[in-house]
Structure formats: C-alpha cells, structure tokens
Design an enzyme around this catalytic site. Structure first.
Site, PDB file in Angstrom:
ATOM      1  N   LYS A  42       0.883  -1.241  -0.135  1.00 40.85           N
ATOM      2  CA  LYS A  42       0.071  -0.068   0.019  1.00 40.85           C
ATOM      3  C   LYS A  42       0.699   1.098   0.044  1.00 40.85           C
ATOM      4  CE  LYS A  42      -0.336  -0.349   4.963  1.00 40.85           C
ATOM      5  NZ  LYS A  42      -1.092  -0.866   6.109  1.00 40.85           N
TER       6      LYS A  42
ATOM      7  N   TYR B 191      16.025  29.851  10.962  1.00 39.40           N
ATOM      8  CA  TYR B 191      14.731  30.484  11.265  1.00 39.40           C
ATOM      9  C   TYR B 191      14.546  30.628  12.763  1.00 39.40           C
ATOM     10  CZ  TYR B 191      12.970  30.194   6.347  1.00 39.40           C
ATOM     11  OH  TYR B 191      12.942  30.489   5.140  1.00 39.40           O
TER      12      TYR B 191
HETATM   13  C1  LIG Z   1      -0.376  -1.938   6.715  1.00 39.92           C
HETATM   14  C2  LIG Z   1      -1.024  -3.183   7.386  1.00 39.92           C
HETATM   15  C3  LIG Z   1      -0.372  -4.098   7.237  1.00 39.92           C
HETATM   16  C4  LIG Z   1       1.272  -4.278   7.189  1.00 39.92           C
HETATM   17  O1  LIG Z   1       1.785  -3.550   8.364  1.00 39.92           O
HETATM   18  P1  LIG Z   1       3.507  -3.625   8.738  1.00 39.92           P
HETATM   19  O2  LIG Z   1       3.429  -3.228  10.161  1.00 39.92           O
HETATM   20  O3  LIG Z   1       3.826  -2.719   7.535  1.00 39.92           O
HETATM   21  O4  LIG Z   1       3.815  -4.932   8.417  1.00 39.92           O
HETATM   22  C5  LIG Z   1      -0.660  -5.617   7.500  1.00 39.92           C
HETATM   23  N1  LIG Z   1      -2.072  -5.613   8.001  1.00 39.92           N
HETATM   24  C6  LIG Z   1      -2.830  -4.464   7.813  1.00 39.92           C
HETATM   25  C7  LIG Z   1      -4.417  -4.962   7.852  1.00 39.92           C
HETATM   26  C8  LIG Z   1      -2.265  -3.178   7.646  1.00 39.92           C
HETATM   27  O5  LIG Z   1      -3.104  -2.365   7.476  1.00 39.92           O
END
Ligand SMILES: *Cc1c(COP(=O)(O)O)cnc(C)c1O
Length: 379
Positions: free
Chosen positions: A46, A266
C-alpha cells in the site's frame, strides 16, 4: 549499501538521492517467508510500496515468488494488477460505494469489514450473476476496522448473507504486537480464534511485520508484512531477519564558520555556544525530513552521517535545507558538494523517526519525492 551516490551517474544539479535496493527487498521477503513457512508470506505494498515505488517493488517481489499482495485502495489495486497479472490482490479499505464492479473487473479481493459492506458486495454478486472472491476482516481488539463479535454472531444466524461470496480469507490485525509482553497479543489471538471458527472455513491471517515475530501461533496461513520487507525493524522485542533496503543522501551546499553566540536558521532557536562550523545541506521537510527533528540548545533533534561520522542537526529544519554542526568532523569530509547520509547504515529509519517524535514507518512513507531515485538489482 550506504555508499554515497556516484556523481557520474546522476543528472546534473541533483541535490538528493533515494537508493532502493531491490535485491535486498527480495532477500527480505525470502527471509520472512522462511520465518513463517509453511504459512504463506504476502507483501503489503500500500501507499506506493511504502513510498519506495510500487512500479519497481511489486515486479521485484513477484519475481522472488510472492503471489499475494495487499493494498489499501482500488487505485492501488488497479496499478498492482497491471504489475502482477496473476497475483492475489487484497484491498484493505474494502468496497466503497459504487466500487464493487471495478474491484471485480480487475479480480481484486476486497477485505470486507462491516455487515454493510458484505451486503453491498453480495448484492453486486447477485446482480452480476457472479460469486466474487472476498476476505472478511474481524475485529479482535484494535477497534479500527473489522466485524465486531456481534456482527459475526449475526452472520452465524444468517449464513445465507455470505452465500453469494467466495470467502478466501478471514483476517484480523494486532494492536500492540511490536511489544511481545503486551497482554493484548494473547487476548487478540484468543478472540481471533473464536471468531474465525464461527465463519466459513477459509485461510486465516493475523500478523503484520511485528506479529510475525511473536511465534508460530501468530502465523496462521498467511502473514502480511509491509515495513519489515522494506528493511524496517518493527518490533521492540525481537530483531527481524531483514536488512535495510533504502538509503537517502543529500549534498552539502555550503560550509560556514560562525562565532560563539551566533544563531543558525529560522527564529534563531539554536545558538552556537562555541565557535562552530555549520554545513548547510540540500534537504528539508519537503524532502521528508520532519520539521520536528529541528534542534534548539538543550533539545537535540535529528542527526546525519558524513563519512560515517554522526553530525547533529542544529536549528530549524526548513523546506529545502537543514543545517548541521560539523565542528568536530575532519575538514576533508565537509566540502561543498560532498554527500551526507540522511538514512542508511548509520542513520536507521527508527532513529530518524525517534528524533522527530514519530516512527520509522512515517519517515519511510514520506521520503524525498523530489530526490533522484536509483533502483539497484531486482531483475
Ligand atoms: C499496513 C497493514 C499491514 C502491514 O503492516 P506492517 O506493520 O507494515 O507490516 C498488515 N495488515 C494490515 C491490516 C495493515 O493495515
């Protein structure tokens, strides 16, 4: 891995480089597969493969043997489908209004998290005369997405509600698996086992990167790592068998000597307490260095590494620039044009996250979109 980029291979004027090692990505997936075997290891890709580029990461992972991918959205699923024509592609955000035909058309598998979504996808199945694949997400305690215990019990009383769907996977997600001692892990495991037994027989999946480290009982049929694939260390309790995939380097633009008492950056939040040498580097919050890693006197912030030596950020992180204190570093390392490691073998994702009050995940997914990208290996 964390060698500075080769100037000859870069477009002129390159200020920063993100290097993604696709061979390491593949090796990490293989190591995680071994860890969970005989369970299957998926890949969570994702958010554009956690910012590293789904277009390069998905083919590399598929080439290593990965046949199951998880994305968040329909658009991500459509992109993944083009890159991995034969893979199983699960869509974690499920079925949004009007999205069912498009999901089915690309053979994506929505993860259904509510009775409403089950109804919507079943109605689509009925109307289209098909029996599309779906996954069911049950809530075991995270209270974010997923069918509640009440929802699952309602389904057991009316099993025909699932009749039109080909349920391929029952899954849940852990809330505190980064800490092996957290009692939520065992509690969620028990809830998952109970709810799963009430649903149609299907493969089961509970663990992301951190949960995979908790042992066999957490592996079920399918593990869903994301962060660890990309070289992150997800657990406070165990070291994942993975190596860094990404390094980030930016150039020194200028070196200046400032007298004791001079402020840098800044709002003048940092003042030199002694005569100091400051390097100004071509990377800022627009490149993914959180502004929260700024440093004032007495409140340290982030670090970079120059020739393997750590150098602290001083003053505010601005949009395009950071300033670091290189007073202690050998002169030869700190020349305009020299490369500085922002993430790599000296500065881990976790350290960069901690310095900004966040986690490595957030650093990873926001890395340098205007930086030049180099992909190594993966063929
Ligand atoms: C993002 C996600 C994962 C992967 O998580 P990681 O901690 O990056 O391994 C797995 N399952 C779900 C439901 C997620 O939203």
């Amino acid at each position: 891995m964390s060698r500075p980029p080769d100037d000859g291979a870069l477009p002129p004027g390159t200020t920063g480089v993100v290097t993604v090692d696709l061979d390491r990505l593949r090796a990490n997936w293989c190591a995680l597969s071994k860890l969970v075997a005989p369970a299957v290891c998926a890949a969570v890709v994702k958010a554009d493969a956690y910012g590293l580029g789904a277009g390069r990461c998905i083919p590399a992972l598929a080439g290593a043997g990965c046949e199951t991918f998880f994305v968040a959205t329909l658009a991500e699923a459509a992109a993944a489908r083009r890159l991995a024509p034969d893979a199983a592609i699960y869509v974690l955000d499920g079925v949004l209004p009007g999205a069912a035909p498009a999901l089915a058309a690309i053979g994506a598998i929505p993860v259904l998290s509510s009775q409403h979504e089950i109804r919507a996808y079943s109605e689509f199945a009925h109307a289209s005369g098909s029996r599309p694949a779906a996954a069911l997400h049950v809530c075991s305690g995270l209270n974010r997405l997923g069918l509640t215990t009440g929802d699952v019990e309602a389904l057991t009383l009316a099993p025909e509600r699932l009749g039109g769907l080909d349920v391929r996977l029952v899954m849940s997600h852990l809330a505190a698996a980064d800490n092996a001692d957290d009692p939520m892990n065992k509690a969620q495991l028990a809830v998952f086992e109970r709810l799963r037994a009430l649903l149609p027989a299907a493969r089961a999946s509970l663990s992301a990167s951190d949960g995979m480290m908790l042992g066999k009982r957490f592996h079920f049929d399918l593990a869903r790592p994301g962060y660890a694939l990309y070289g992150g260390q997800p657990s406070r309790s165990f070291r994942a068998p993975v190596a860094p995939v990404v390094s980030v380097h930016a150039r020194i633009l200028q070196i200046r000597d400032v007298p004791a008492g001079a402020s840098v950056g800044y709002s003048g939040i940092w003042r030199a307490e002694r005569p100091s040498r400051i390097a100004t580097i071509a990377a800022g919050y627009a490149d993914g260095i959180p502004r929260a890693s700024s440093a004032s006197n007495g409140t340290p912030g982030g670090k970079v590494a120059i020739g393997g030596h750590p150098a602290p950020i001083v003053g505010r992180v601005s949009m395009d620039l950071i300033t670091v204190d290189v007073t202690e570093l050998p002169d030869g390392l700190t020349q305009p044009g020299a490369w500085v490691e922002l993430i790599g073998s000296k500065i881990t994702l976790e350290e960069a996250g901690a310095a900004a009050g966040t986690i490595g995940y957030e650093i990873l997914t926001r890395l340098g979109r205007r930086f030049h990208r180099i992909y190594q290996g993966g063929a």
